[in-house]
Motif scaffolding. Sequence first.
Motif, PDB file in Angstrom:
ATOM      1  N   THR A 336      76.543 -20.681 -16.455  1.00 62.19           N
ATOM      2  CA  THR A 336      75.259 -20.355 -15.816  1.00 62.19           C
ATOM      3  C   THR A 336      75.435 -20.110 -14.320  1.00 62.19           C
ATOM      4  O   THR A 336      74.876 -19.159 -13.754  1.00 62.19           O
ATOM      5  N   ILE A 337      76.229 -20.961 -13.666  1.00 61.88           N
ATOM      6  CA  ILE A 337      76.449 -20.825 -12.220  1.00 61.88           C
ATOM      7  C   ILE A 337      77.234 -19.558 -11.903  1.00 61.88           C
ATOM      8  O   ILE A 337      76.849 -18.757 -11.031  1.00 61.88           O
ATOM      9  N   LEU A 338      78.337 -19.355 -12.608  1.00 61.49           N
ATOM     10  CA  LEU A 338      79.178 -18.191 -12.318  1.00 61.49           C
ATOM     11  C   LEU A 338      78.483 -16.892 -12.687  1.00 61.49           C
ATOM     12  O   LEU A 338      78.689 -15.860 -12.027  1.00 61.49           O
ATOM     13  N   SER A 339      77.678 -16.908 -13.760  1.00 61.54           N
ATOM     14  CA  SER A 339      76.967 -15.683 -14.136  1.00 61.54           C
ATOM     15  C   SER A 339      75.948 -15.286 -13.070  1.00 61.54           C
ATOM     16  O   SER A 339      75.695 -14.098 -12.851  1.00 61.54           O
ATOM     17  N   GLU A 340      75.379 -16.278 -12.402  1.00 58.20           N
ATOM     18  CA  GLU A 340      74.471 -15.971 -11.298  1.00 58.20           C
ATOM     19  C   GLU A 340      75.216 -15.264 -10.170  1.00 58.20           C
ATOM     20  O   GLU A 340      74.720 -14.281  -9.597  1.00 58.20           O
ATOM     21  N   PHE A 341      76.407 -15.767  -9.838  1.00 60.46           N
ATOM     22  CA  PHE A 341      77.227 -15.107  -8.817  1.00 60.46           C
ATOM     23  C   PHE A 341      77.615 -13.703  -9.266  1.00 60.46           C
ATOM     24  O   PHE A 341      77.613 -12.754  -8.468  1.00 60.46           O
ATOM     25  N   LEU A 342      77.952 -13.572 -10.547  1.00 57.72           N
ATOM     26  CA  LEU A 342      78.388 -12.283 -11.093  1.00 57.72           C
ATOM     27  C   LEU A 342      77.277 -11.250 -11.009  1.00 57.72           C
ATOM     28  O   LEU A 342      77.487 -10.124 -10.526  1.00 57.72           O
ATOM     29  N   VAL A 343      76.081 -11.619 -11.458  1.00 49.69           N
ATOM     30  CA  VAL A 343      74.956 -10.684 -11.468  1.00 49.69           C
ATOM     31  C   VAL A 343      74.568 -10.282 -10.047  1.00 49.69           C
ATOM     32  O   VAL A 343      74.271  -9.107  -9.772  1.00 49.69           O
ATOM     33  N   ALA A 344      74.597 -11.238  -9.123  1.00 53.70           N
ATOM     34  CA  ALA A 344      74.210 -10.950  -7.738  1.00 53.70           C
ATOM     35  C   ALA A 344      75.163  -9.973  -7.055  1.00 53.70           C
ATOM     36  O   ALA A 344      74.787  -9.321  -6.079  1.00 53.70           O
ATOM     37  N   SER A 345      76.387  -9.873  -7.557  1.00 56.83           N
ATOM     38  CA  SER A 345      77.389  -9.016  -6.904  1.00 56.83           C
ATOM     39  C   SER A 345      77.538  -7.656  -7.563  1.00 56.83           C
ATOM     40  O   SER A 345      78.362  -6.843  -7.118  1.00 56.83           O
TER      41      SER A 345
END
Length: 473
Positions: A336-345
């Motif tokens: 969940t945390i890494l996917s947030e970073f992924l989507v934001a980039s």
Amino acid sequence: MSHHVDFELPLNASEEEVTPSPVRMGSARSTYSAPAAAGEFGIINKASAWRKIRRGRKQSILNRRGWSNYDPLSYRQLRQGSTFTTDSSAATEETGLLRKTSSAESDQALLGAATPWEGLVEMFIENKINYLFVFIPFAVWSHKAHWSDGSIFILNFLAMVPLASMLGVFTEELAAHTNDVIGGLINATFGNAVELVVAIQALFAGDFRVVQASLIGSVFSNLLLVLGMCFLFGGIEHKEQEFIAQGVVASISLLGFSGVALLLPEFFDDAGDDSQDVTATISRLAALLLIILYGLLLWFQLKTHVHLFQGDDDTLAMIPYSWALTGLVVITAIVTILSEFLVASIDGFCTEFNLGRSFVGLIILPVVGNAVEHISAVSVAMKNKMDLALGVALGSSVQIALFVLPVTVVVGWFTGREMTMKFPPFEVALYLMSVIIVSMCLSNARSNWLEGSLLVSLYVLIAVGIYFEKDLE
């Protein structure tokens, strides 16, 4: 002139183990295929196929380590001075009676017993792709240190691949501690958890295009690339492979139904000022119907026709229930945390590498959640276990189309976000054409490398078209 085909049935063989022997008629080689055994429907969901694949991997670990009587629960009981066994001489499955051994027996057994910790380590090191775990701290730091979006996307992408792998492993471990019904529900819920988490993160970010592209891209990836690679590499090892047709037909029919659900909103694009409301209403109703149909599919598999899907019991767990549950929660939180970073980039990554957002969604993101399953499907196909390969490829496609996609629409509905099932028209057309072409390749219940090359080529052709879609965005 009549030809007679003989094959032997060992006295101790079951109907499922019957393999007819090919016979030669002149210079031509002919193979007679016995009909599917009574009650054999084939694998139409990824959970069943993945469980069988995991069972084989666990058995290979046990054989390699010499853990003939491994039990993650018995070791803890041994440490406490006694153990319980469900040996057939002292207990039966129906009664659930247990036999308690003496402390001396426990001490002797403890000397050669494998610990659950060793089982957990084996689960991590069995797949070399898990070495990508080293990218997790770099992925987190890249976001905290405000590195370039391209670097953040690549590092988080690499870090999420092994996380998706272990999420599937922990899901199966948790299901192994339950009965077939509960285990099937667990696998059905978490089977494509990574795709669902990424889609919901993009939904909350308001990036509906990435949501749609990543989900339909996952279907394309499983339906064309994975299935095509299975046919291609399996056909290289075996000139022709057979599989049970009933489950395949059911899967293709379900995908065709989802295609109709995607097609309907296209007819209301020019309905005037109310077109958006009409599209949203149709999308939500279609999403509810898809979820209901998916529930009916589970009810069919796990309740009313469970006899058609026998063979998923006796699954060994490598770690205790509490460990599996903890691992599932921790991995899901990290995803969940890494996917947030992924989507934001994503936007910065597309700008930096001159890629369209549709290409990232349809072609690149599906690799995150499916890489390990893709490799597993191709591996079992090369071992002539095409039913398992089809279970992974088609089952995953069905799960995304009938569960993950409509769930994102429903989540958007309840959170006030206008997520609809109105996809770009040419993507819907490609989806329907892909379903039709795959159904043609599967129509004779046999596969070869030529059909595999056809499906892979179709996926490459779609990828090329999607790549140039960035000029239209």
